[in-house]
Write a protein that holds these residues in place. Structure first.
Motif, PDB file in Angstrom:
ATOM      1  N   HIS A 123       0.879  -1.175   0.000  1.00 27.92           N
ATOM      2  CA  HIS A 123       0.000   0.000   0.000  1.00 27.92           C
ATOM      3  C   HIS A 123       0.913   1.221   0.000  1.00 27.92           C
ATOM      4  CE1 HIS A 123      -2.711  -3.136   1.486  1.00 27.92           C
ATOM      5  NE2 HIS A 123      -3.672  -2.405   0.918  1.00 27.92           N
ATOM      6  N   HIS A 133      -7.351   0.335   0.440  1.00 28.76           N
ATOM      7  CA  HIS A 133      -7.047  -0.852  -0.370  1.00 28.76           C
ATOM      8  C   HIS A 133      -7.750  -0.675  -1.718  1.00 28.76           C
ATOM      9  CE1 HIS A 133      -5.681  -4.923  -1.066  1.00 28.76           C
ATOM     10  NE2 HIS A 133      -6.893  -5.262  -1.444  1.00 28.76           N
ATOM     11  N   CYS A 138      -2.461   0.659  -4.331  1.00 24.79           N
ATOM     12  CA  CYS A 138      -1.778  -0.636  -4.223  1.00 24.79           C
ATOM     13  C   CYS A 138      -0.843  -0.831  -5.404  1.00 24.79           C
ATOM     14  CB  CYS A 138      -2.789  -1.775  -4.182  1.00 24.79           C
ATOM     15  SG  CYS A 138      -3.757  -1.823  -2.667  1.00 24.79           S
TER      16      CYS A 138
END
Length: 196
Positions: A123, A133, A138
């Protein structure tokens, strides 16, 4: 789009699919293409054979194993790729689900920081610091960079990303997110699989 494994099966098709001495072919997945050659989904080999026997699909590539299924009307190879004979309209899905497989394929299995072989996900803004997320936060990452970065922000360690982070676009990405393993010939129809 074709339904479940047993929908529209004829008794002949059921007996062919269940009487083969080499039952391991039943566990194989077959890439199903629309009549326009657009990838739709994967189906069990048994379902693919039934679609072919009923004239709803044609075999484009047989499975590399060379397994043949014997029927009253002849012999049919277990397929790897089939194409529907009639075009099926598929509803558009706006957002591709974020999975490890699709993220790795989006980033071509390369670390977003050093360009090395990726084996984990990072992350960019750590979750411990409010990061989400999402596709935009990501990145595929190697273990070394993941440990070095830890819970720091890129600005704190002077790092930059190799490329901007975006959600992948295109219908084939929904298919990619569901594929665990594949025949190399599938990448001719689903380019994102070439990096898998």
């Amino acid at each position: 789009m074709p339904g479940g494994d047993h929908a529209d099966e004829s008794p002949r098709a059921r007996s062919i699919a269940s009487s083969s001495p080499r039952r391991n072919w039943i566990d194989r997945r077959v890439l199903l293409l629309n009549a326009s050659f657009e990838p739709l989904t994967t189906v069990p080999a048994r379902r693919a054979i039934i679609l072919v026997l009923r004239g709803r699909a044609e075999i484009l590539h047989p499975d590399a194993s060379g397994v043949l299924i014997h029927a009253a009307g002849g012999t049919i190879p277990v397929p790897s790729v089939i194409r529907l004979t009639t075009y099926v309209r598929v509803p558009y899905i706006a957002r591709v689900p974020l999975t490890r497989a699709t993220l790795m394929q989006r980033d071509r299995n390369r670390c977003g920081y050093c360009g090395g072989r990726a084996d984990t996900i990072d992350h960019v803004i750590p979750r411990s610091r409010g990061g989400t997320h999402t596709w935009e936060n990501c990145v595929a990452c190697c273990t070394r960079c993941n440990h070095r970065k830890a819970d720091k922000l890129l600005s704190e360690i002077g790092w930059t990303l190799a490329a901007p982070l975006r959600a992948p676009a295109g219908r084939h990405w929904h298919l990619v997110s569901k594929i665990r393993s594949h025949d190399p010939v599938w990448s001719d129809y689903v380019p994102a699989l070439a990096s898998a």
